[in-house]
Design an enzyme around this catalytic site. Sequence first.
Site, PDB file in Angstrom:
ATOM      1  CE1 TYR A 119     -19.372 118.148 -31.502  1.00 42.96           C
ATOM      2  CE2 TYR A 119     -18.755 115.879 -31.015  1.00 42.96           C
ATOM      3  CZ  TYR A 119     -18.868 116.924 -31.909  1.00 42.96           C
ATOM      4  OH  TYR A 119     -18.490 116.748 -33.211  1.00 42.96           O
ATOM      5  CD  GLU A 207     -20.436 118.957 -35.107  1.00 42.15           C
ATOM      6  OE1 GLU A 207     -20.730 119.902 -35.858  1.00 42.15           O
ATOM      7  OE2 GLU A 207     -19.282 118.764 -34.676  1.00 42.15           O
TER       8      GLU A 207
END
Length: 400
Positions: A119, A207
């Site tokens: 992530y 993101e």
Amino acid sequence: MNIHEYQAKAILKDFGVPVSRGVAAFTPEAAEAAARALGGIAFVVKAQIHAGGRGKGRFRELPEGAKGGVRVVRTPAEVKANAAEMLGNTLVTLQTGPEGKQVNRLYVEEGALIDKELYLSMLVDRATSRVAFVVSTEGGMDIEAVAHATPEKIHTFSVDPATGIQPLHGHKVAQALGLSGDLGRQAVALTEGLYRAFTQKDMSLLEVNPLVVTKDARLVCLDAKVGFDANALFRHSDVAQLRDESEEDFKEIEASRYDLSYIALDGTIGCMVNGAGLAMATMDIIKLYGREPANFLDVGGGATKEKVTAAFKIITADPNVEGILVNIFGGIMRCDVIAEGVIAAVRQVGLKVPLVVRLAGTNVDEGKKIIRESGLNVIPADDLDDAAQKIVTAVKKEAA
Ligand code: ADP
Ligand code: MG
């Protein structure tokens, strides 16, 4: 302003950031052709909506157990069949809310062989006034859940704008993600590319979930969600063109057309205020008296009658609105202009809920006179406190 995954990936690619090859498609035939052009032995058909959680999402029109909004298939014919099943249908994910979003575009991407899902995100951290990186080894899943259950697995650091991006930032990312050797070097290059894209394009959020390590040891952005600072769009016409109005709240589209600062919220009291500070205070005091604001709306300093009319229409278009509070402190803004706008809007769209108007400042007497003589059922108020109490009481009475 948000954009689609495929658009975000095209921008990242321009900055040398590794993404998978893919082609956007609007029809099943185009999706099949895209797969043929890409070649290879695995394809991923991805619904393009401005919301995450697509993989675990569900199509409302399809039977229980049908696949979600990210589908891995083997042949161009399967790409076509899956595209036909997805296009035009409504995908409901954790991020779309229960109403879901209609899928009008797809992205057909080459299938990656994934070793690890990581992530990485970037945002403007208001506390430090810097661009911050958030990274975690726990990629591919709901990062909010990770932050809740295992906060120690989330690493955050920011970049000093005076030095800009440095190799040390990349090393921090690599270390936090457990990447060394060649993958560590890829992480350094990736960090730099992402930072350049973020700052040069005035992004407000980026993101990448998941950022993956492939089986052949490449670091690739497999998903990309990007938002831009709306106040900087004037210097990025290329980005502004990517706007997809079908993804936006129509009230917010109308508001931007009239240059109104409007944010839809969940409450029941519609607010029309001039000045962001006064708007915030108005929202606070509505809460203090036990209700929630339905929106934030700053009509700005020099609003015209047309602008006020548009603002009023936007507020009344929200089905959750049970009452409206107009709170104007006329400095540059003139109270008579506000009054005229409100009256004109009420004449056009009608008034089905209680309306409290508090005017103070420039031309307040003219403003009050216009409202008084309009013959409309407007509840006048003297100050902010009085106005908030009056609208909350009026809404309660209406419900009783
Ligand atoms: P969302 O976050 O909206 O669910 P993603 O793009 O993150 O959508 O895709 C969900 C999951 O699907 C990823 O975590 C990854 O496991 C898989 N996936 C996505 N794109 C690919 C791809 N090109 N090749 C292989 N797997 C993929
Ligand atoms: Mg994702």
